[in-house]
Design an enzyme around this catalytic site. Structure first.
Site, short mmCIF file in Angstrom:
data_model
loop_
_atom_site.label_atom_id
_atom_site.label_comp_id
_atom_site.label_asym_id
_atom_site.label_seq_id
_atom_site.Cartn_x
_atom_site.Cartn_y
_atom_site.Cartn_z
N CYS A 120 0.82 -1.23 0.00
CA CYS A 120 0.00 0.00 0.00
C CYS A 120 0.84 1.27 0.00
O CYS A 120 0.34 2.35 -0.31
CB CYS A 120 -0.94 0.00 1.20
SG CYS A 120 -2.11 -1.36 1.11
N HIS A 132 -3.45 7.19 2.01
CA HIS A 132 -3.81 5.86 1.53
C HIS A 132 -5.18 5.51 2.11
O HIS A 132 -5.46 5.79 3.28
CB HIS A 132 -2.76 4.84 1.98
CG HIS A 132 -3.18 3.43 1.74
ND1 HIS A 132 -3.55 2.98 0.49
CD2 HIS A 132 -3.31 2.37 2.58
CE1 HIS A 132 -3.89 1.71 0.58
NE2 HIS A 132 -3.75 1.32 1.82
N ASN A 154 -10.12 -0.11 -0.78
CA ASN A 154 -8.66 -0.06 -0.75
C ASN A 154 -8.12 -0.64 -2.07
O ASN A 154 -8.17 -1.86 -2.28
CB ASN A 154 -8.17 -0.87 0.45
CG ASN A 154 -6.66 -0.82 0.61
OD1 ASN A 154 -5.94 -0.34 -0.26
ND2 ASN A 154 -6.18 -1.33 1.73
O1 UT7 Z 1 -3.95 -1.20 3.34
C1 UT7 Z 1 -3.27 -2.25 3.94
C2 UT7 Z 1 -3.24 -2.11 5.39
N1 UT7 Z 1 -4.48 -2.59 5.94
C3 UT7 Z 1 -5.12 -1.88 6.83
O2 UT7 Z 1 -4.73 -0.78 7.15
C4 UT7 Z 1 -6.33 -2.50 7.48
C5 UT7 Z 1 -6.25 -2.33 8.97
N2 UT7 Z 1 -7.34 -3.01 9.68
C6 UT7 Z 1 -8.61 -2.58 9.62
O3 UT7 Z 1 -8.94 -1.66 8.90
C7 UT7 Z 1 -9.61 -3.23 10.54
O4 UT7 Z 1 -8.96 -4.04 11.47
C8 UT7 Z 1 -10.67 -4.07 9.79
C9 UT7 Z 1 -11.61 -3.18 9.03
C10 UT7 Z 1 -10.00 -5.06 8.86
C11 UT7 Z 1 -11.51 -4.85 10.82
O5 UT7 Z 1 -12.12 -3.94 11.73
P1 UT7 Z 1 -12.01 -4.17 13.30
O6 UT7 Z 1 -12.77 -3.09 13.94
O7 UT7 Z 1 -10.56 -4.30 13.64
O8 UT7 Z 1 -12.81 -5.50 13.49
P2 UT7 Z 1 -12.28 -6.91 14.04
O9 UT7 Z 1 -11.42 -7.57 13.03
O10 UT7 Z 1 -11.76 -6.74 15.44
O11 UT7 Z 1 -13.67 -7.68 14.13
C12 UT7 Z 1 -14.68 -7.31 15.03
C13 UT7 Z 1 -15.83 -8.29 14.86
C14 UT7 Z 1 -15.38 -9.75 14.94
O12 UT7 Z 1 -16.41 -10.48 15.53
P3 UT7 Z 1 -16.33 -10.90 17.07
O13 UT7 Z 1 -15.08 -11.73 17.19
O14 UT7 Z 1 -16.23 -9.61 17.83
O15 UT7 Z 1 -17.60 -11.65 17.30
C15 UT7 Z 1 -15.25 -10.15 13.48
O16 UT7 Z 1 -15.41 -11.55 13.29
O17 UT7 Z 1 -16.40 -8.14 13.55
C16 UT7 Z 1 -16.39 -9.38 12.85
N3 UT7 Z 1 -16.20 -9.14 11.44
C17 UT7 Z 1 -17.21 -8.84 10.61
N4 UT7 Z 1 -18.53 -8.71 10.83
C18 UT7 Z 1 -19.31 -8.39 9.77
C19 UT7 Z 1 -15.04 -9.12 10.74
N5 UT7 Z 1 -15.30 -8.83 9.44
C20 UT7 Z 1 -16.63 -8.66 9.35
C21 UT7 Z 1 -17.49 -8.33 8.28
N6 UT7 Z 1 -18.81 -8.20 8.54
N7 UT7 Z 1 -17.04 -8.12 7.03
#
Ligand code: UT7
Length: 329
Positions: A116, A256, A286
């Site tokens: 990225c 980004h 992204n």
């Molecule tokens: O460009 C390259 C670099 N990449 C980045 O900068 C990405 C950095 N990371 C992020 O942007 C975030 O971590 C994400 C958007 C990928 C995820 O958001 P988050 O707030 O960190 O969510 P999480 O992964 O902690 O998930 C929270 C909950 C989980 O459920 P439980 O365990 O709390 O029951 C996940 O299983 O949300 C669930 N979850 C979803 N729910 C609905 C994860 N993905 C989804 C989804 N829809 N698509």
């Protein structure tokens, strides 16, 4: 006499027509529009459809438009650099393929792999060749067909990424405009949190790697988020401090586009209001190396000569960086 800087003197972009909405993703995986929009800021993304259509095809559209807009022939260009993590093939480089398709021959062309942050890395490499006067005109491309490495059964990644390409022309300017400063960083220990498990020399493709879905993006989202939110804000603040800049001096942050929450944290740290932040993540998601040039393309008409811009990125590697430039036109 003013110092010569490498300046962006033209910008163009391309996004495919097909729009993949959050609502459509709701039918593919267990997700919902509310979760995606509130956690990431994304509403829809573009997907390149068509058998055999590759990253280079989007890049070619952007490069042709750039040449047209800046009134240049392919033969006017001295170098082409392409930042991508989704090359058409492992080798030759996608830059070689773009040059062939556009009709640029006998010039150096190569890919840069910094995920990225790839566009900022490629821009900074191009800057060196312009400043040493080794090249007069360089095209820097950021292009990714992320849909080619995304598992549309994995809700943690498939909602995040889209396809697109952006391209800029770099030329020397001696009027104080151009790329003034650039800070690039990497920490390979971050590879554990964001990578593609198979397909490289460490784990070449086999039947097993395909069955285990190891040719798709793997991301530990929360870990990457933790590093990204700090890394992007820190490096943007560092380039501002090194150049004696305050929030009020900056016309635009060009971040980004990985997550709106990471962008907000960076803008906050820089002391910038939302009106000074280029944000199109809601439309494109992204697009990896393409996010920053796609923003410049979309906001081009709102930019003025001498506007002070900070470009900032964080991504796989980990790689991250920030570039300070004064807009040239
Ligand atoms: O460009 C390259 C670099 N990449 C980045 O900068 C990405 C950095 N990371 C992020 O942007 C975030 O971590 C994400 C958007 C990928 C995820 O958001 P988050 O707030 O960190 O969510 P999480 O992964 O902690 O998930 C929270 C909950 C989980 O459920 P439980 O365990 O709390 O029951 C996940 O299983 O949300 C669930 N979850 C979803 N729910 C609905 C994860 N993905 C989804 C989804 N829809 N698509």
């Amino acid at each position: 006499m003013q110092q010569r800087y490498a300046a962006i003197t033209g910008v163009a972009g391309y996004v495919p027509d097909y729009v993949l909405t959050n609502h459509e993703l709701e039918k593919l995986v267990d997700t919902d529009n509310e979760w995606i929009s509130s956690r990431t800021g994304i509403s829809e993304r573009r997907i390149l459809k068509g058998k055999g259509k590759a990253t280079s095809d989007m890049a070619v559209e952007a490069v042709r438009l750039l040449l047209d807009k800046t009134n240049h022939l392919p033969t006017d260009i001295d170098m082409l650099i392409c930042a991508t993590v989704t090359p058409d093939m492992t080798f030759p480089s996608t830059a070689n393929v773009i040059c062939d398709k556009v009709g640029m021959r006998n010039i150096p062309s190569f890919d840069v792999g910094a995920a990225c942050s790839g566009f900022l890395y490629a821009l900074t490499i191009g800057k060196q060749f312009i400043e040493t006067q080794a090249c007069r005109r360089i095209i820097v491309v950021g292009a990714d067909k992320m849909s080619s490495i995304i598992d549309y059964e994995d809700r943690t990644t498939c909602v995040l990424f889209g396809d697109g390409a952006g391209a800029v022309l770099l030329e020397a300017r001696a009027d104080g405009t151009g790329i003034i400063d650039s800070i690039l960083k990497s920490d390979g220990a971050g590879r554990h949190f964001l990578h593609m498990k198979a397909g490289g020399s460490a784990n070449p493709p086999t039947r097993e790697t395909i069955i285990a879905k190891e040719h798709y993006v793997y991301q530990d989202g929360p870990q990457v988020f933790k590093f990204a939110v700090k890394g992007m804000a820190d490096v943007a603040a560092e380039v501002m401090e090194r150049n004696g800049l305050k929030g009020e001096d900056i016309a635009w942050l060009v971040p980004h586009q990985a997550n709106k929450r990471i962008i907000d944290a960076t803008a906050n740290r820089m002391g910038l209001p939302a009106e000074k932040v280029m944000l199109n993540i809601q439309k494109y998601g992204n697009t990896t190396a393409a996010t920053i040039p796609l923003c410049l393309w979309e906001w081009e008409k709102q930019l003025h000569k001498n506007d002070k811009l900070i470009l900032a990125a964080f991504g796989g590697g980990f790689t991250w960086g920030a570039t300070y430039l004064r807009w040239a036109y």
